[in-house]
Design a protein around this motif. Structure first.
Motif, short mmCIF file in Angstrom:
data_model
loop_
_atom_site.label_atom_id
_atom_site.label_comp_id
_atom_site.label_asym_id
_atom_site.label_seq_id
_atom_site.Cartn_x
_atom_site.Cartn_y
_atom_site.Cartn_z
N ILE A 124 0.86 -1.19 0.00
CA ILE A 124 0.00 0.00 0.00
C ILE A 124 0.89 1.24 0.00
CG2 ILE A 124 -1.68 1.33 1.35
CD1 ILE A 124 -2.78 -1.38 2.35
N ASP A 125 0.75 2.07 -1.02
CA ASP A 125 1.63 3.24 -1.14
C ASP A 125 0.86 4.56 -1.02
OD1 ASP A 125 0.29 3.18 -3.51
OD2 ASP A 125 2.05 3.12 -4.81
N ASP A 126 -0.33 4.47 -0.42
CA ASP A 126 -1.09 5.70 -0.16
C ASP A 126 -1.52 5.69 1.31
OD1 ASP A 126 -3.19 3.89 0.00
OD2 ASP A 126 -3.91 4.28 -2.02
N ASN A 127 -2.39 6.54 1.67
CA ASN A 127 -2.79 6.64 3.08
C ASN A 127 -4.01 5.80 3.43
OD1 ASN A 127 -0.74 8.49 3.78
ND2 ASN A 127 -1.91 10.18 2.87
N SER A 128 -4.43 4.96 2.51
CA SER A 128 -5.63 4.15 2.77
C SER A 128 -5.28 2.99 3.69
CB SER A 128 -6.21 3.62 1.46
OG SER A 128 -5.39 2.59 0.95
N GLN A 132 -7.33 -1.77 -2.00
CA GLN A 132 -8.13 -1.48 -3.20
C GLN A 132 -7.29 -0.83 -4.29
OE1 GLN A 132 -11.28 1.47 -2.87
NE2 GLN A 132 -12.51 0.41 -4.39
N ASN A 133 -6.65 0.27 -3.98
CA ASN A 133 -5.86 0.97 -4.99
C ASN A 133 -4.57 0.22 -5.32
OD1 ASN A 133 -5.59 3.41 -6.69
ND2 ASN A 133 -3.73 3.73 -5.48
N SER A 134 -4.03 -0.45 -4.33
CA SER A 134 -2.81 -1.23 -4.53
C SER A 134 -3.01 -2.33 -5.56
CB SER A 134 -2.36 -1.84 -3.19
OG SER A 134 -1.26 -2.68 -3.36
N ILE A 135 -4.12 -3.04 -5.48
CA ILE A 135 -4.41 -4.11 -6.45
C ILE A 135 -4.64 -3.51 -7.83
CG2 ILE A 135 -6.01 -5.98 -7.06
CD1 ILE A 135 -6.51 -6.33 -4.01
N HIS A 136 -5.32 -2.36 -7.88
CA HIS A 136 -5.53 -1.67 -9.16
C HIS A 136 -4.19 -1.32 -9.81
CE1 HIS A 136 -7.08 1.22 -12.10
NE2 HIS A 136 -6.21 2.10 -11.62
N GLN A 137 -3.27 -0.75 -9.02
CA GLN A 137 -1.95 -0.38 -9.55
C GLN A 137 -1.16 -1.62 -9.94
OE1 GLN A 137 -1.06 2.67 -10.29
NE2 GLN A 137 -2.92 3.54 -9.39
N PHE A 138 -1.29 -2.68 -9.16
CA PHE A 138 -0.62 -3.94 -9.47
C PHE A 138 -1.05 -4.46 -10.85
CE2 PHE A 138 -1.13 -8.63 -9.37
CZ PHE A 138 0.21 -9.00 -9.37
N LYS A 139 -2.34 -4.39 -11.13
CA LYS A 139 -2.82 -4.86 -12.43
C LYS A 139 -2.19 -4.05 -13.57
CE LYS A 139 -6.87 -6.09 -15.14
NZ LYS A 139 -8.28 -6.53 -15.11
N LYS A 140 -2.06 -2.76 -13.38
CA LYS A 140 -1.45 -1.91 -14.42
C LYS A 140 -0.01 -2.32 -14.67
CE LYS A 140 -2.27 2.57 -14.04
NZ LYS A 140 -2.60 3.89 -13.41
N VAL A 141 0.74 -2.58 -13.61
CA VAL A 141 2.14 -3.00 -13.77
C VAL A 141 2.21 -4.40 -14.38
CG1 VAL A 141 4.26 -3.58 -12.52
CG2 VAL A 141 2.95 -1.55 -11.88
N PHE A 142 1.31 -5.27 -13.95
CA PHE A 142 1.31 -6.65 -14.44
C PHE A 142 1.17 -6.70 -15.95
CE2 PHE A 142 -0.16 -11.04 -14.87
CZ PHE A 142 0.61 -11.70 -13.91
N PHE A 143 0.37 -5.79 -16.49
CA PHE A 143 0.12 -5.80 -17.93
C PHE A 143 0.81 -4.64 -18.66
CE2 PHE A 143 -3.55 -8.27 -16.29
CZ PHE A 143 -3.29 -9.46 -16.97
N GLU A 144 1.88 -4.10 -18.06
CA GLU A 144 2.60 -3.02 -18.74
C GLU A 144 3.45 -3.56 -19.89
OE1 GLU A 144 5.03 -1.13 -15.80
OE2 GLU A 144 6.60 -2.67 -15.86
#
Length: 254
Positions: A124-128, A132-144
């Motif tokens: 988790i790289d935000d203040n949450s 939720q956002n971490s998995i979203h960002q992970f998907k973006k990197v996974f398919f970069e």
């Protein structure tokens, strides 16, 4: 049941199911075949990704995957050649086939070589206080990297209201240290207080019967509602109750 009675009831079920006997019937047995951190992570991630449907079939096909990766998944991920990937051509688990598995091998190679591995990229790289956002960002990197569009569906996106059950289950395996030897507690840079329950049909139905969840759909909004209520019962380790909800649903037909 009032809150105190509910907590006592669920805590008893956690003790009943969160023990080494659970491993024998659960896909978590696959990463338990390994001792090296990266092998455990990769075996756990790939197993979690195909964890839908019949549990016996999940375990059988996850074992097949490990055999195809020479029972050394981290080494295979880092050092495979295009010739090595041919061995994956016979793999299929429901809608996850050899094209998807090959894509996952290539994406994981990119993550371990260029992004510091799964522990780093899923943090988790935000203040949450959720992934939720971490998995979203992970998907973006996974398919970069170059990828097949058909494989996109195998990584859920909570920002599109997916419950992300399989990734939340994987995160539970890696982050929780349950002191009983079921969950691994490998990722010291993560906090188990931030975990979300891997919401599926069984845990969802039990949670609704216990009034821990009112929302009818098993989506991220339901995950967030369940999170809120489980954290009232144990704010430091809320996802221990996954064992109680799952056990009540699968083993006791609650």
């Amino acid at each position: 049941m009032n809150k105190k009675e509910l907590k006592e009831f669920l805590d008893e079920k956690v003790v009943l199911y969160n023990n080494p006997n659970f491993i024998e019937t659960d896909p978590i047995q696959i990463p338990h075949l390994f001792s090296k951190k990266e092998d455990i992570e990769i075996a756990g991630f790939l197993t979690a990704i195909i964890s839908w449907g019949n549990r016996t079939m999940i375990i059988r096909n996850a074992n097949k995957m490990m055999e195809m990766l020479d029972n050394a998944p981290h080494d295979f991920i880092l050092n495979h050649t295009s010739k090595d990937l041919k061995v994956l051509e016979n793999f299929v688990h429901r809608t996850f086939n050899h094209i998807d598995l090959t894509q996952f091998v290539k994406s994981l190679q990119n993550i371990y070589i260029n992004h510091g591995g799964l522990e780093n990229i899923l943090n988790i790289d935000d203040n949450s206080n959720t992934y939720q956002n971490s998995i979203h960002q992970f998907k973006k990197v996974f398919f970069e990297i170059e990828h097949h569009n058909r494989t996109l569906k195998h990584i859920s996106d909570p920002l599109k209201n997916s419950a992300a059950k399989r990734i939340n289950m994987f995160l539970r395996w890696m982050v929780r240290n349950d002191k009983t030897g079921v969950d691994f507690g490998l990722w010291a840079t993560h906090n188990p207080a931030n975990l979300s329950c891997p919401l599926d049909v069984h845990s969802g139905n039990v949670a609704r019967k216990l009034k821990l969840l009112l929302r009818k759909q098993n989506d991220w909004k339901a995950v967030a509602e369940l999170d809120k209520n489980l954290r009232k019962l144990d704010k430091l380790d809320p996802v221990k109750y996954d064992f109680a909800l799952f056990g009540l649903g699968v083993f006791e037909k609650f």
